[in-house]
Design an enzyme around this catalytic site. Structure first.
Site, PDB file in Angstrom:
ATOM      1  N   HIS A  68       0.858  -1.202   0.000  1.00 48.25           N
ATOM      2  CA  HIS A  68       0.000   0.000   0.000  1.00 48.25           C
ATOM      3  C   HIS A  68       0.884   1.239   0.000  1.00 48.25           C
ATOM      4  O   HIS A  68       1.690   1.421   0.911  1.00 48.25           O
ATOM      5  CB  HIS A  68      -0.885   0.043   1.245  1.00 48.25           C
ATOM      6  N   TYR A 194      -8.391   5.068   8.414  1.00 47.40           N
ATOM      7  CA  TYR A 194      -8.467   5.385   9.842  1.00 47.40           C
ATOM      8  C   TYR A 194      -9.523   6.465   9.998  1.00 47.40           C
ATOM      9  O   TYR A 194      -9.426   7.513   9.355  1.00 47.40           O
ATOM     10  CB  TYR A 194      -7.132   5.930  10.347  1.00 47.40           C
ATOM     11  N   PRO A 286      -2.164   0.037  19.377  1.00 45.84           N
ATOM     12  CA  PRO A 286      -2.048  -0.479  18.010  1.00 45.84           C
ATOM     13  C   PRO A 286      -2.278   0.537  16.890  1.00 45.84           C
ATOM     14  O   PRO A 286      -2.014   0.229  15.725  1.00 45.84           O
ATOM     15  CB  PRO A 286      -3.119  -1.573  17.951  1.00 45.84           C
ATOM     16  N   LYS A 290       2.796  -0.426  15.054  1.00 46.27           N
ATOM     17  CA  LYS A 290       4.252  -0.468  15.269  1.00 46.27           C
ATOM     18  C   LYS A 290       4.769  -1.698  16.027  1.00 46.27           C
ATOM     19  O   LYS A 290       5.970  -1.979  15.995  1.00 46.27           O
ATOM     20  CB  LYS A 290       4.703   0.789  16.047  1.00 46.27           C
ATOM     21  N   TYR A 378       4.877   6.319   9.647  1.00 48.50           N
ATOM     22  CA  TYR A 378       4.001   5.161   9.412  1.00 48.50           C
ATOM     23  C   TYR A 378       4.716   4.083   8.589  1.00 48.50           C
ATOM     24  O   TYR A 378       4.602   2.896   8.875  1.00 48.50           O
ATOM     25  CB  TYR A 378       2.716   5.618   8.708  1.00 48.50           C
TER      26      TYR A 378
HETATM   27  P1  FAD Z   1       4.372 -12.207  20.948  1.00 51.57           P
HETATM   28  O1  FAD Z   1       3.772 -12.212  19.596  1.00 51.57           O
HETATM   29  O2  FAD Z   1       3.479 -11.966  22.115  1.00 51.57           O
HETATM   30  O3  FAD Z   1       5.117 -13.609  21.132  1.00 51.57           O
HETATM   31  C1  FAD Z   1       5.602 -14.038  22.375  1.00 51.57           C
HETATM   32  C2  FAD Z   1       5.599 -15.574  22.402  1.00 51.57           C
HETATM   33  O4  FAD Z   1       6.127 -16.013  23.653  1.00 51.57           O
HETATM   34  C3  FAD Z   1       4.195 -16.152  22.284  1.00 51.57           C
HETATM   35  O5  FAD Z   1       4.158 -17.145  21.296  1.00 51.57           O
HETATM   36  C4  FAD Z   1       3.922 -16.688  23.676  1.00 51.57           C
HETATM   37  O6  FAD Z   1       3.052 -17.820  23.644  1.00 51.57           O
HETATM   38  C5  FAD Z   1       5.312 -17.043  24.144  1.00 51.57           C
HETATM   39  N1  FAD Z   1       5.444 -17.100  25.601  1.00 51.57           N
HETATM   40  C6  FAD Z   1       4.843 -16.313  26.531  1.00 51.57           C
HETATM   41  N2  FAD Z   1       5.195 -16.692  27.764  1.00 51.57           N
HETATM   42  C7  FAD Z   1       6.056 -17.717  27.625  1.00 51.57           C
HETATM   43  C8  FAD Z   1       6.748 -18.535  28.546  1.00 51.57           C
HETATM   44  N3  FAD Z   1       6.623 -18.341  29.865  1.00 51.57           N
HETATM   45  N4  FAD Z   1       7.537 -19.513  28.069  1.00 51.57           N
HETATM   46  C9  FAD Z   1       7.669 -19.714  26.723  1.00 51.57           C
HETATM   47  N5  FAD Z   1       7.025 -18.972  25.799  1.00 51.57           N
HETATM   48  C10 FAD Z   1       6.219 -17.983  26.253  1.00 51.57           C
HETATM   49  N6  FAD Z   1       1.893  -4.581  15.387  1.00 51.57           N
HETATM   50  C11 FAD Z   1       2.258  -4.052  14.180  1.00 51.57           C
HETATM   51  O7  FAD Z   1       3.452  -3.878  13.937  1.00 51.57           O
HETATM   52  N7  FAD Z   1       1.351  -3.757  13.207  1.00 51.57           N
HETATM   53  C12 FAD Z   1       0.025  -3.924  13.413  1.00 51.57           C
HETATM   54  O8  FAD Z   1      -0.771  -3.692  12.494  1.00 51.57           O
HETATM   55  C13 FAD Z   1      -0.400  -4.413  14.699  1.00 51.57           C
HETATM   56  N8  FAD Z   1      -1.721  -4.607  14.967  1.00 51.57           N
HETATM   57  C14 FAD Z   1      -2.080  -5.222  16.133  1.00 51.57           C
HETATM   58  C15 FAD Z   1      -3.430  -5.453  16.336  1.00 51.57           C
HETATM   59  C16 FAD Z   1      -3.844  -6.083  17.494  1.00 51.57           C
HETATM   60  C17 FAD Z   1      -5.303  -6.318  17.710  1.00 51.57           C
HETATM   61  C18 FAD Z   1      -2.867  -6.509  18.472  1.00 51.57           C
HETATM   62  C19 FAD Z   1      -3.296  -7.226  19.745  1.00 51.57           C
HETATM   63  C20 FAD Z   1      -1.523  -6.273  18.267  1.00 51.57           C
HETATM   64  C21 FAD Z   1      -1.115  -5.625  17.105  1.00 51.57           C
HETATM   65  N9  FAD Z   1       0.229  -5.376  16.862  1.00 51.57           N
HETATM   66  C22 FAD Z   1       0.591  -4.776  15.678  1.00 51.57           C
HETATM   67  C23 FAD Z   1       1.259  -5.749  17.853  1.00 51.57           C
HETATM   68  C24 FAD Z   1       1.935  -7.100  17.530  1.00 51.57           C
HETATM   69  O9  FAD Z   1       0.952  -8.104  17.394  1.00 51.57           O
HETATM   70  C25 FAD Z   1       2.940  -7.457  18.629  1.00 51.57           C
HETATM   71  O10 FAD Z   1       3.756  -6.341  18.881  1.00 51.57           O
HETATM   72  C26 FAD Z   1       3.803  -8.669  18.258  1.00 51.57           C
HETATM   73  O11 FAD Z   1       3.062  -9.860  18.400  1.00 51.57           O
HETATM   74  C27 FAD Z   1       5.068  -8.771  19.134  1.00 51.57           C
HETATM   75  O12 FAD Z   1       5.777  -9.944  18.845  1.00 51.57           O
HETATM   76  P2  FAD Z   1       6.618 -10.675  19.982  1.00 51.57           P
HETATM   77  O13 FAD Z   1       7.241 -11.863  19.312  1.00 51.57           O
HETATM   78  O14 FAD Z   1       7.464  -9.702  20.682  1.00 51.57           O
HETATM   79  O15 FAD Z   1       5.543 -11.145  21.058  1.00 51.57           O
HETATM   80  C1  DHB Z   2      -4.123  -3.429  11.339  1.00 50.11           C
HETATM   81  C2  DHB Z   2      -3.789  -3.332  12.679  1.00 50.11           C
HETATM   82  C3  DHB Z   2      -3.389  -2.127  13.191  1.00 50.11           C
HETATM   83  O1  DHB Z   2      -3.047  -2.007  14.491  1.00 50.11           O
HETATM   84  C4  DHB Z   2      -3.307  -0.988  12.380  1.00 50.11           C
HETATM   85  O2  DHB Z   2      -2.932   0.192  12.919  1.00 50.11           O
HETATM   86  C5  DHB Z   2      -3.625  -1.095  11.049  1.00 50.11           C
HETATM   87  C6  DHB Z   2      -4.039  -2.322  10.517  1.00 50.11           C
HETATM   88  C7  DHB Z   2      -4.547  -4.740  10.805  1.00 50.11           C
HETATM   89  O3  DHB Z   2      -4.702  -5.673  11.601  1.00 50.11           O
HETATM   90  O4  DHB Z   2      -4.762  -4.856   9.593  1.00 50.11           O
END
Ligand code: FAD
Ligand code: DHB
Length: 384
Positions: A68, A194, A286, A290, A378
């Protein structure tokens, strides 16, 4: 390397280290199905896309990801396009579900034959301040111990690594949440929208040519059962529709959930031989998309630092890891805070706040300098 967590941070770190010939063990407490089906992020910055492609895990992303070059800001019934590529010299975002990123990284990991334990119980970290780090856990009722040079805490916000080390934290829980859905409906617009409406925030996104992803602001304690499908569609249409007749296409809702919103930073991101990366160290609301991208830039920094250590014994990059990563984290916090406060109705807010938000949106969609700032944040500030 011992890596706790097989989310995007842990899996990408393991992959980058593998490419440098550095061995690792990943320990994850959930099942493979759980981590690949968890519906979360969708927006990848240019730098995250480049990192996946350069490291050889971008094949499906290149085919199926949706590039995009702009986004829309919608307020007072009108959509305003921000031409991000034109404003940033060609930078864009790619819409590709986090669960697809995780699936691709798991495939790549399994292909290396290096260890990845799912469904590990009672995971704990030890000895990272003594020079003999270890991860202990139970797997199939058997006790295991991974002795390693370093531990990466990639276990998300609710993991165990952050709590095991001294740190200072900054936290705020927002007084609103997002209700998100996936629906079998062709996206009615080819870019994200948005929207600020007097009933609250709404966001139009997508996952594929047949799947629309939508979010709406709700109360943090809202019961999902009080949101039957008809109510969700009605609210989304009211908040997103524009005076030229645009609105999201409707279809069968096949996934829905409510996510609370917080911001959080833990400082420093290192204690001895334990390094935090991704959501284990920081959470952004969110709205700026980021979180996943910060996880990717943290593990890129950490992989570079570990590679320098193993290749030449240099510890300088390891020593700089926390400060370097936190610099980017705080900029992402600033941007996410700004997007969030511009686009959500606060329960404590008043008419003045709403008028200020409209003035901010008016400014952002008419001043070139403000549009450049939005577009460069962004699509992602350059990784240094
Ligand atoms: P996580 O994905 O949380 O992974 C951590 C892992 O560790 C998990 O698999 C968990 O099961 C495991 N774990 C936890 N505890 C333990 C333990 N004790 N022992 C072993 N394993 C364990 N980010 C963006 O960049 N763009 C977006 O558009 C965006 N939209 C989002 C929309 C929503 C609704 C949400 C909820 C989040 C969004 N995010 C977005 C944020 C993004 O999803 C997270 O920042 C991302 O998942 C971080 O990755 P991570 O690997 O650090 O953590
Ligand atoms: C999506 C999630 C976000 O947090 C955002 O800012 C834009 C798009 C998505 O899940 O597509």
């Amino acid at each position: 390397m011992g890596i706790v967590g097989a989310g995007p941070a842990g899996l990408l770190l393991a992959h980058l280290l593998h490419l440098e010939g550095i061995d690792s063990v990943i320990v994850e407490n959930r099942s493979r199905q759980y981590v690949t089906e968890r519906v979360r992020a969708g927006v990848l910055e240019q730098g995250t896309v480049d990192l996946m492609i350069q490291s050889g895990v971008g094949g499906r992303l290149l085919k199926e990801g949706m590039r995009h070059e702009g986004i829309y800001l919608n307020f007072q019934g009108t959509r305003h396009r921000i031409d991000m590529a034109a404003l940033t010299g060609g930078r864009a975002i790619t819409v590709y579900g986090q669960n697809e990123v995780v699936s691709d990284l798991i495939e790549a990991r399994l292909a290396t034959g290096r260890p990845l334990f799912f469904e590990a119980d009672s995971v704990s970290v030890h000895g990272f301040d003594t020079g003999a780090p270890a991860i202990r856990f139970q797997h199939n009722q058997e006790p295991h111990e991974v002795r390693c040079d370093f531990i990466a805490g990639c276990d998300g916000f609710h993991g165990i690594c952050r709590g095991a080390m001294p740190h200072r934290s900054y936290e705020r829980i927002y007084p609103y949440a997002w209700l998100g859905i996936l629906a079998h409906a062709a996206p009615s617009c080819d870019e994200l929208v948005y929207s600020l409406h007097e009933r609250g925030f709404a966001l139009f996104s997508m996952r594929s040519p047949g799947v629309t992803r939508l979010y709406l602001q709700c109360a943090p304690d809202e019961d999902i059962d009080s949101w039957p499908d008809e109510r969700i569609w009605k609210e989304l249409c009211v908040r997103l529709s524009t005076s030229d007749g645009w609105k999201p296409n409707q279809g069968e809702i096949f996934q829905k959930g409510i996510t609370g919103m917080r911001r959080f930073v833990a400082e420093p991101m290192r204690s001895g031989r334990l390094f935090l990366a991704g959501d284990a160290a920081h959470i952004v609301p969110p709205t700026g998309a980021k979180g996943l991208n910060l996880a990717a830039s943290d593990v890129r920094n950490l992989a570079l630092a570990l590679t320098a250590f193993y290749k030449s014994g240099r510890e300088q990059l390891l020593d700089e890891y926390s400060d370097k990563s936190l610099r980017r984290v705080w900029k992402a916090q600033r941007f996410s805070w700004w997007m969030t406060s511009m686009l959500h109705l606060s329960p404590e807010g008043n008419e003045f706040d709403h008028r200020r938000q409209l003035a901010e949106l008016d400014y952002v969609t008419s001043s070139r300098a403000a549009m450049v700032s939005l577009a460069e944040n962004y699509t992602g500030l350059p990784m240094d």
